[in-house]
Scaffold this active site. Structure first.
Site, PDB file in Angstrom:
ATOM      1  N   THR A  83       2.639  -5.077  14.999  1.00  0.00           N
ATOM      2  CA  THR A  83       3.299  -3.768  15.105  1.00  0.00           C
ATOM      3  C   THR A  83       2.322  -2.673  14.654  1.00  0.00           C
ATOM      4  OG1 THR A  83       4.052  -3.719  12.826  1.00  0.00           O
ATOM      5  CG2 THR A  83       5.432  -4.916  14.389  1.00  0.00           C
TER       6      THR A  83
ATOM      7  N   ARG B  98     -14.548  -8.287   3.940  1.00  0.00           N
ATOM      8  CA  ARG B  98     -14.602  -7.179   2.975  1.00  0.00           C
ATOM      9  C   ARG B  98     -14.035  -7.537   1.599  1.00  0.00           C
ATOM     10  NH1 ARG B  98     -12.690  -2.829   7.560  1.00  0.00           N
ATOM     11  NH2 ARG B  98     -14.390  -3.365   8.961  1.00  0.00           N
TER      12      ARG B  98
ATOM     13  N   ALA C 165      -4.798  -4.210   0.698  1.00  0.00           N
ATOM     14  CA  ALA C 165      -5.353  -4.695   1.968  1.00  0.00           C
ATOM     15  C   ALA C 165      -4.309  -4.448   3.050  1.00  0.00           C
ATOM     16  CB  ALA C 165      -5.687  -6.183   1.870  1.00  0.00           C
ATOM     17  N   VAL C 166      -4.673  -3.590   3.991  1.00  0.00           N
ATOM     18  CA  VAL C 166      -3.769  -3.309   5.106  1.00  0.00           C
ATOM     19  C   VAL C 166      -4.399  -3.910   6.359  1.00  0.00           C
ATOM     20  CG1 VAL C 166      -2.569  -1.547   6.413  1.00  0.00           C
ATOM     21  CG2 VAL C 166      -2.950  -1.214   3.973  1.00  0.00           C
ATOM     22  N   ILE C 167      -3.703  -4.885   6.902  1.00  0.00           N
ATOM     23  CA  ILE C 167      -4.262  -5.650   8.027  1.00  0.00           C
ATOM     24  C   ILE C 167      -3.389  -5.429   9.255  1.00  0.00           C
ATOM     25  CG2 ILE C 167      -4.982  -7.944   8.805  1.00  0.00           C
ATOM     26  CD1 ILE C 167      -5.071  -8.737   5.788  1.00  0.00           C
TER      27      ILE C 167
ATOM     28  N   HIS D   7       2.714  -0.703  12.325  1.00  0.00           N
ATOM     29  CA  HIS D   7       3.030  -0.401  10.928  1.00  0.00           C
ATOM     30  C   HIS D   7       1.764  -0.170  10.097  1.00  0.00           C
ATOM     31  CE1 HIS D   7       5.897  -0.097   7.778  1.00  0.00           C
ATOM     32  NE2 HIS D   7       5.490  -1.149   7.110  1.00  0.00           N
TER      33      HIS D   7
ATOM     34  N   ALA E 159       0.822  -1.206   0.000  1.00  0.00           N
ATOM     35  CA  ALA E 159       0.000   0.000   0.000  1.00  0.00           C
ATOM     36  C   ALA E 159       0.862   1.265   0.000  1.00  0.00           C
ATOM     37  CB  ALA E 159      -0.930  -0.007   1.212  1.00  0.00           C
ATOM     38  N   PHE E 160       1.986   1.199   0.687  1.00  0.00           N
ATOM     39  CA  PHE E 160       2.841   2.387   0.792  1.00  0.00           C
ATOM     40  C   PHE E 160       3.301   2.876  -0.581  1.00  0.00           C
ATOM     41  CE2 PHE E 160       6.751   4.722   1.763  1.00  0.00           C
ATOM     42  CZ  PHE E 160       6.281   5.565   2.757  1.00  0.00           C
ATOM     43  N   GLU E 161       3.444   1.980  -1.530  1.00  0.00           N
ATOM     44  CA  GLU E 161       3.933   2.328  -2.871  1.00  0.00           C
ATOM     45  C   GLU E 161       2.812   2.811  -3.796  1.00  0.00           C
ATOM     46  OE1 GLU E 161       5.117  -0.543  -1.244  1.00  0.00           O
ATOM     47  OE2 GLU E 161       6.908   0.618  -0.756  1.00  0.00           O
TER      48      GLU E 161
HETATM   49  N1  INI Z   1       1.485  -3.308   2.981  1.00  0.00           N
HETATM   50  C1  INI Z   1       0.213  -3.605   2.686  1.00  0.00           C
HETATM   51  O1  INI Z   1      -0.241  -3.390   1.558  1.00  0.00           O
HETATM   52  N2  INI Z   1      -0.601  -4.137   3.666  1.00  0.00           N
HETATM   53  C2  INI Z   1      -0.137  -4.378   4.935  1.00  0.00           C
HETATM   54  O2  INI Z   1      -0.929  -4.890   5.772  1.00  0.00           O
HETATM   55  C3  INI Z   1       1.190  -4.067   5.257  1.00  0.00           C
HETATM   56  N3  INI Z   1       1.693  -4.268   6.597  1.00  0.00           N
HETATM   57  O3  INI Z   1       0.900  -4.553   7.515  1.00  0.00           O
HETATM   58  O4  INI Z   1       2.875  -4.171   6.834  1.00  0.00           O
HETATM   59  C4  INI Z   1       2.011  -3.536   4.220  1.00  0.00           C
HETATM   60  N4  INI Z   1       3.293  -3.237   4.456  1.00  0.00           N
HETATM   61  C5  INI Z   1       4.254  -3.026   3.382  1.00  0.00           C
HETATM   62  C6  INI Z   1       4.288  -1.575   2.931  1.00  0.00           C
HETATM   63  O5  INI Z   1       3.109  -1.192   2.250  1.00  0.00           O
HETATM   64  C7  INI Z   1       5.466  -1.336   1.975  1.00  0.00           C
HETATM   65  O6  INI Z   1       5.341  -2.147   0.841  1.00  0.00           O
HETATM   66  C8  INI Z   1       6.821  -1.602   2.628  1.00  0.00           C
HETATM   67  O7  INI Z   1       6.921  -0.903   3.856  1.00  0.00           O
HETATM   68  C9  INI Z   1       7.978  -1.131   1.712  1.00  0.00           C
HETATM   69  O8  INI Z   1       7.905   0.276   1.492  1.00  0.00           O
END
Ligand code: INI
Length: 156
Positions: free
Chosen positions: A88, A129, A82-84, A90, A58-60
């Site tokens: 942590t 979901r 999907a961010v679960i 994070h 998701a971060f990208e």
């Molecule tokens: N990325 C997700 O898409 N979902 C998650 O639940 C998640 N968790 O929980 O860590 C997640 N982490 C990775 C992040 O999006 C980056 O890809 C990574 O930090 C590299 O930049």
């Protein structure tokens, strides 16, 4: 009253969509993507008018959404992820950042960018979901994208 009203129709024929999908949690994002593609097809979108970009997580998403928005060839973009929540914090940090950045891409580009990223407290919520009790967030995100793309085309 005889006011002018703007309403986006749910007709995707001729509209072009870009979809950005996260590989992280692909058990879920695969289902969301399936839902989004099903919705677009059912509303008349052609396969040739849909392009998909995969990102690690998701971060990208925001950077790739921004690049696609700059390409100027889509009527709407859809972010699928999907961010679960895990052990942590994070996931919580990612959710807030990414939602804000997606809104920023949309506002800066003037293009509808729909947030189809599931934010779940746990696996049960994610399952709900991504194609079960609570429907499929990918499907509803695609529906929103169609409506917004059609609406934006009409606006003065
Ligand atoms: N990325 C997700 O898409 N979902 C998650 O639940 C998640 N968790 O929980 O860590 C997640 N982490 C990775 C992040 O999006 C980056 O890809 C990574 O930090 C590299 O930049």
């Amino acid at each position: 009253m005889n006011c002018k009203e703007y309403n986006g129709q749910l007709n995707a024929k001729g509209l072009k969509f870009g979809i950005v999908v996260s590989r992280h949690n692909d058990l879920f994002t695969g289902q969301l993507l399936k839902g989004a593609l099903d919705c677009l097809a059912r509303h008349g979108a052609a396969e040739k008018d849909i392009e998909i970009a995969w990102v690690p997580g998701a971060f990208e998403q925001p950077l790739v959404l921004k690049k696609l928005a700059q390409a100027g060839k889509y009527n709407a973009l859809i972010a699928i992820g999907a961010v679960i929540q895990g052990a942590t914090p994070h996931a919580g940090l990612i959710n807030a950042q990414v939602a804000r950045a997606i809104a920023q891409v949309s506002l800066e580009s003037g293009l509808p960018v729909v947030d189809g990223i599931v934010a779940a407290e746990n696996l049960d919520q994610a399952i709900e979901r991504c194609g079960s009790k609570a429907g499929n967030r990918g499907w509803s995100a695609a529906q929103t994208a169609i409506e917004m793309a059609a609406l934006v085309q009409q606006l003065p």
